[in-house]
Design a protein around this motif. Structure first.
Motif, PDB file in Angstrom:
ATOM      1  N   LEU A   1      37.454  41.442  38.622  1.00 46.98           N
ATOM      2  CA  LEU A   1      38.657  42.555  38.736  1.00 46.98           C
ATOM      3  C   LEU A   1      38.028  43.726  38.487  1.00 46.98           C
ATOM      4  O   LEU A   1      38.714  44.651  38.240  1.00 46.98           O
ATOM      5  N   ASP A   2      36.632  43.913  38.574  1.00 48.94           N
ATOM      6  CA  ASP A   2      35.949  45.133  38.568  1.00 48.94           C
ATOM      7  C   ASP A   2      36.705  46.247  39.392  1.00 48.94           C
ATOM      8  O   ASP A   2      36.988  46.043  40.495  1.00 48.94           O
ATOM      9  N   GLY A   3      37.017  47.476  38.801  1.00 50.40           N
ATOM     10  CA  GLY A   3      37.441  48.690  39.576  1.00 50.40           C
ATOM     11  C   GLY A   3      38.860  48.468  40.005  1.00 50.40           C
ATOM     12  O   GLY A   3      39.473  49.463  40.341  1.00 50.40           O
ATOM     13  N   ARG A   4      39.555  47.434  39.714  1.00 53.33           N
ATOM     14  CA  ARG A   4      41.133  47.291  40.135  1.00 53.33           C
ATOM     15  C   ARG A   4      42.045  47.835  39.212  1.00 53.33           C
ATOM     16  O   ARG A   4      41.478  47.915  37.980  1.00 53.33           O
ATOM     17  N   THR A   5      43.195  48.256  39.556  1.00 54.75           N
ATOM     18  CA  THR A   5      44.103  48.427  38.658  1.00 54.75           C
ATOM     19  C   THR A   5      45.069  47.425  38.161  1.00 54.75           C
ATOM     20  O   THR A   5      45.433  46.485  39.012  1.00 54.75           O
ATOM     21  N   VAL A   6      44.906  46.923  36.998  1.00 56.08           N
ATOM     22  CA  VAL A   6      45.480  45.821  36.541  1.00 56.08           C
ATOM     23  C   VAL A   6      46.657  46.238  35.324  1.00 56.08           C
ATOM     24  O   VAL A   6      46.352  47.267  34.542  1.00 56.08           O
ATOM     25  N   LEU A   7      47.594  45.565  35.385  1.00 52.91           N
ATOM     26  CA  LEU A   7      48.706  45.682  34.495  1.00 52.91           C
ATOM     27  C   LEU A   7      48.894  44.620  33.799  1.00 52.91           C
ATOM     28  O   LEU A   7      48.803  43.248  34.191  1.00 52.91           O
ATOM     29  N   CYS A   8      49.297  44.814  32.342  1.00 51.35           N
ATOM     30  CA  CYS A   8      49.682  43.758  31.446  1.00 51.35           C
ATOM     31  C   CYS A   8      50.738  43.997  30.465  1.00 51.35           C
ATOM     32  O   CYS A   8      51.089  45.196  30.615  1.00 51.35           O
ATOM     33  N   THR A   9      50.988  42.772  29.893  1.00 49.72           N
ATOM     34  CA  THR A   9      52.019  43.243  28.719  1.00 49.72           C
ATOM     35  C   THR A   9      51.417  43.862  27.383  1.00 49.72           C
ATOM     36  O   THR A   9      50.231  43.751  27.385  1.00 49.72           O
ATOM     37  N   GLU A  10      52.303  44.452  26.673  1.00 53.67           N
ATOM     38  CA  GLU A  10      51.715  44.920  25.474  1.00 53.67           C
ATOM     39  C   GLU A  10      51.069  43.784  24.338  1.00 53.67           C
ATOM     40  O   GLU A  10      50.133  43.838  24.060  1.00 53.67           O
ATOM     41  N   LYS A  11      51.736  42.630  24.585  1.00 51.31           N
ATOM     42  CA  LYS A  11      51.385  41.514  23.630  1.00 51.31           C
ATOM     43  C   LYS A  11      49.829  41.062  24.143  1.00 51.31           C
ATOM     44  O   LYS A  11      49.056  40.866  23.386  1.00 51.31           O
ATOM     45  N   ASP A  12      49.592  41.243  25.469  1.00 53.73           N
ATOM     46  CA  ASP A  12      48.173  40.932  25.898  1.00 53.73           C
ATOM     47  C   ASP A  12      47.337  41.886  25.725  1.00 53.73           C
ATOM     48  O   ASP A  12      46.259  41.848  25.452  1.00 53.73           O
ATOM     49  N   ALA A  13      47.909  43.248  25.682  1.00 56.28           N
ATOM     50  CA  ALA A  13      46.792  44.325  25.626  1.00 56.28           C
ATOM     51  C   ALA A  13      46.273  44.416  24.067  1.00 56.28           C
ATOM     52  O   ALA A  13      45.193  44.901  24.155  1.00 56.28           O
ATOM     53  N   VAL A  14      46.917  44.002  23.253  1.00 59.37           N
ATOM     54  CA  VAL A  14      46.070  44.014  21.965  1.00 59.37           C
ATOM     55  C   VAL A  14      44.822  43.252  21.888  1.00 59.37           C
ATOM     56  O   VAL A  14      43.909  43.363  20.979  1.00 59.37           O
ATOM     57  N   LYS A  15      44.745  42.262  22.884  1.00 60.06           N
ATOM     58  CA  LYS A  15      43.551  41.271  23.061  1.00 60.06           C
ATOM     59  C   LYS A  15      42.864  41.969  24.077  1.00 60.06           C
ATOM     60  O   LYS A  15      41.631  42.144  23.942  1.00 60.06           O
TER      61      LYS A  15
ATOM     62  N   GLU B   1      34.482  44.000  28.658  1.00 64.67           N
ATOM     63  CA  GLU B   1      34.497  43.952  29.946  1.00 64.67           C
ATOM     64  C   GLU B   1      35.873  44.610  30.691  1.00 64.67           C
ATOM     65  O   GLU B   1      35.900  45.150  31.762  1.00 64.67           O
ATOM     66  N   ALA B   2      36.759  45.105  29.812  1.00 66.45           N
ATOM     67  CA  ALA B   2      38.075  45.646  30.320  1.00 66.45           C
ATOM     68  C   ALA B   2      37.631  47.120  30.611  1.00 66.45           C
ATOM     69  O   ALA B   2      38.575  47.965  31.414  1.00 66.45           O
ATOM     70  N   ALA B   3      36.558  47.639  30.088  1.00 64.42           N
ATOM     71  CA  ALA B   3      36.064  48.875  30.356  1.00 64.42           C
ATOM     72  C   ALA B   3      35.852  49.225  31.879  1.00 64.42           C
ATOM     73  O   ALA B   3      35.772  50.100  32.443  1.00 64.42           O
ATOM     74  N   ARG B   4      35.723  48.129  32.518  1.00 59.90           N
ATOM     75  CA  ARG B   4      35.324  48.087  34.026  1.00 59.90           C
ATOM     76  C   ARG B   4      36.582  48.071  34.889  1.00 59.90           C
ATOM     77  O   ARG B   4      36.442  48.178  36.297  1.00 59.90           O
ATOM     78  N   LEU B   5      37.725  47.782  34.144  1.00 65.01           N
ATOM     79  CA  LEU B   5      38.908  47.913  34.950  1.00 65.01           C
ATOM     80  C   LEU B   5      39.733  49.210  34.826  1.00 65.01           C
ATOM     81  O   LEU B   5      39.303  49.957  33.820  1.00 65.01           O
ATOM     82  N   ASP B   6      40.601  49.509  35.719  1.00 62.71           N
ATOM     83  CA  ASP B   6      41.660  50.409  35.492  1.00 62.71           C
ATOM     84  C   ASP B   6      42.845  49.745  34.644  1.00 62.71           C
ATOM     85  O   ASP B   6      43.965  49.296  35.631  1.00 62.71           O
ATOM     86  N   LEU B   7      42.928  49.565  33.513  1.00 60.80           N
ATOM     87  CA  LEU B   7      43.845  48.540  32.802  1.00 60.80           C
ATOM     88  C   LEU B   7      44.814  49.427  32.091  1.00 60.80           C
ATOM     89  O   LEU B   7      44.486  50.360  31.451  1.00 60.80           O
ATOM     90  N   TRP B   8      46.077  48.927  32.403  1.00 57.67           N
ATOM     91  CA  TRP B   8      47.347  49.640  31.879  1.00 57.67           C
ATOM     92  C   TRP B   8      48.456  48.690  31.123  1.00 57.67           C
ATOM     93  O   TRP B   8      48.260  47.388  31.680  1.00 57.67           O
ATOM     94  N   ALA B   9      48.852  48.936  29.942  1.00 59.94           N
ATOM     95  CA  ALA B   9      49.789  48.102  29.320  1.00 59.94           C
ATOM     96  C   ALA B   9      51.124  48.526  29.624  1.00 59.94           C
ATOM     97  O   ALA B   9      51.245  49.919  29.530  1.00 59.94           O
ATOM     98  N   VAL B  10      51.967  47.820  29.938  1.00 55.12           N
ATOM     99  CA  VAL B  10      53.598  48.214  30.338  1.00 55.12           C
ATOM    100  C   VAL B  10      54.341  47.651  29.187  1.00 55.12           C
ATOM    101  O   VAL B  10      54.615  46.530  29.229  1.00 55.12           O
TER     102      VAL B  10
END
Length: 344
Positions: free
Chosen positions: A280-294, A300-309
């Motif tokens: 998933l490197d470089g991809r824009t990834v959406l997750c839930t708030e519950k999952d974001a705390v982990k 490895e999350a630093a390599r993603l464009d990771l956003w909690a919704v």
């Protein structure tokens, strides 16, 4: 009896019918356990402050944690000092601990960590909720109300208000575990202490209060940066969720006009690892708030464009009116204990 089983075989499935005898034994054990607590053969402890238990009689997540957060914020808006206790399902440590912004999710549990982050209320977790309650009141003696995240079946902790939460599954096939999804018989349990019933889904299966749930208009990153959800429209997105119903999250994203190139559905309380983010490197990834705390804590999350919704959840006004009336009677009456916040 034979005709009943034949009809059930057609309406509820052959596997459930094969498990029906086990469900009957389970039901007898549940009933016996309640009797033992009711008559004092098993110890049940009471605190010196009102205790509100939010739980469900159906196995699996049904929307308890969003309701706990909504209740805590509602109480805080009334200037009441509120604390939260939980078992912290899935955590690695058996210790009783206070959940803080720096707590490791593995020790606190994902839902307690989310509750603490969303409300800033004192949150304590322990395998025995009575132990978490003692620790909470000892550390925060000004606490006026305690909300217990899950625990309808934890009769060792006496409670003042019981709230049962249901999603669109309702009561499923209406049978107890393992033939069905019920931890306790319904509607029998409704008449044994349940004060409020709240439906978190879109299609309530029976009488009770309703609620609305939709995604926030914004998503946020690990550094606190926020972006309008609408600004992600037209971009290829990946969505992942380790919650009770991942598809519900995916559907809400699609209904917001987003294009999901890929989805990753994982079990509830999934312990995310770096390997889950492989490819998933470089991809824009959406997750839930519950999952974001982990997820936010993984290198490895630093390599993603990771956003909690975030999920915006709100019970109908009539629910809060009924809740306030119940709590007012508990707050205005003499507290059960004459020794402050001690549990006896």
């Amino acid at each position: 009896m034979k005709q009943t089983l034949q009809k059930a075989w057609l309406n509820r499935g052959w596997l459930a019918c094969l498990l029906w005898p086990l469900a009957q034994v389970y039901g007898l054990l549940v009933h016996l356990r309640r009797i033992l607590y009711r008559h004092g053969f098993l110890r049940s402890e009471r605190s010196g402050v009102p205790v509100i238990v939010v739980g469900n009689v159906i196995a699996g997540g049904a929307g308890k944690t969003p309701l706990v957060i909504a209740l805590v914020k509602h109480l805080q808006a009334q200037q009441l000092a509120v604390g939260v206790i939980s078992r912290g399902y899935g955590r690695s440590s058996p210790d009783c601990v206070e959940v803080t912004s720096s707590s490791r999710v593995e020790e606190a549990g994902d839902e307690p960590a989310l509750i603490q982050r969303a409300t800033a209320a004192p949150v304590f977790v322990a395998n025995k909720r009575t132990e978490a309650l003692c620790a909470l009141l000892a550390a925060h003696p000004s606490t006026a109300v305690v909300v217990c995240d899950d625990g309808l079946q934890h009769y060792a902790l006496q409670r003042d208000i019981e709230i049962a939460v249901f999603d669109d599954r309702g009561i499923g096939n209406g049978w107890l575990l393992p033939a069905g999804p019920l931890r306790e018989a319904w509607p029998a349990r409704k008449h044994q202490g349940i004060d409020l019933v709240l439906h978190t889904g879109r299609q309530p299966a029976f009488e009770g209060f309703t609620s609305s749930r939709h995604l926030s208009n914004e998503a946020y990153a690990v550094d606190g940066k926020r972006v309008a959800l609408a600004s992600l429209r037209g971009r290829p997105l990946t969505a992942m969720a380790g919650i009770a119903n991942p598809q519900a999250f995916f559907d809400m994203l699609k209904n917001s006009g987003l294009t999901l190139e890929a989805t990753l559905a994982l079990p509830d309380h999934h312990a995310f690892k770096g390997s889950d983010l492989a490819g998933l490197d470089g991809r824009t990834v959406l997750c839930t708030e519950k999952d974001a705390v982990k997820l936010f804590r993984l290198p490895e999350a630093a390599r993603l464009d990771l956003w909690a919704v975030p999920l915006e959840f709100s019970p109908e006004p009539a629910f809060f009116a009924g809740f306030d009336a119940l709590l007012a009677s508990r707050l205005s009456s003499p507290l059960p204990s004459k020794h402050g916040h001690q549990i006896a």
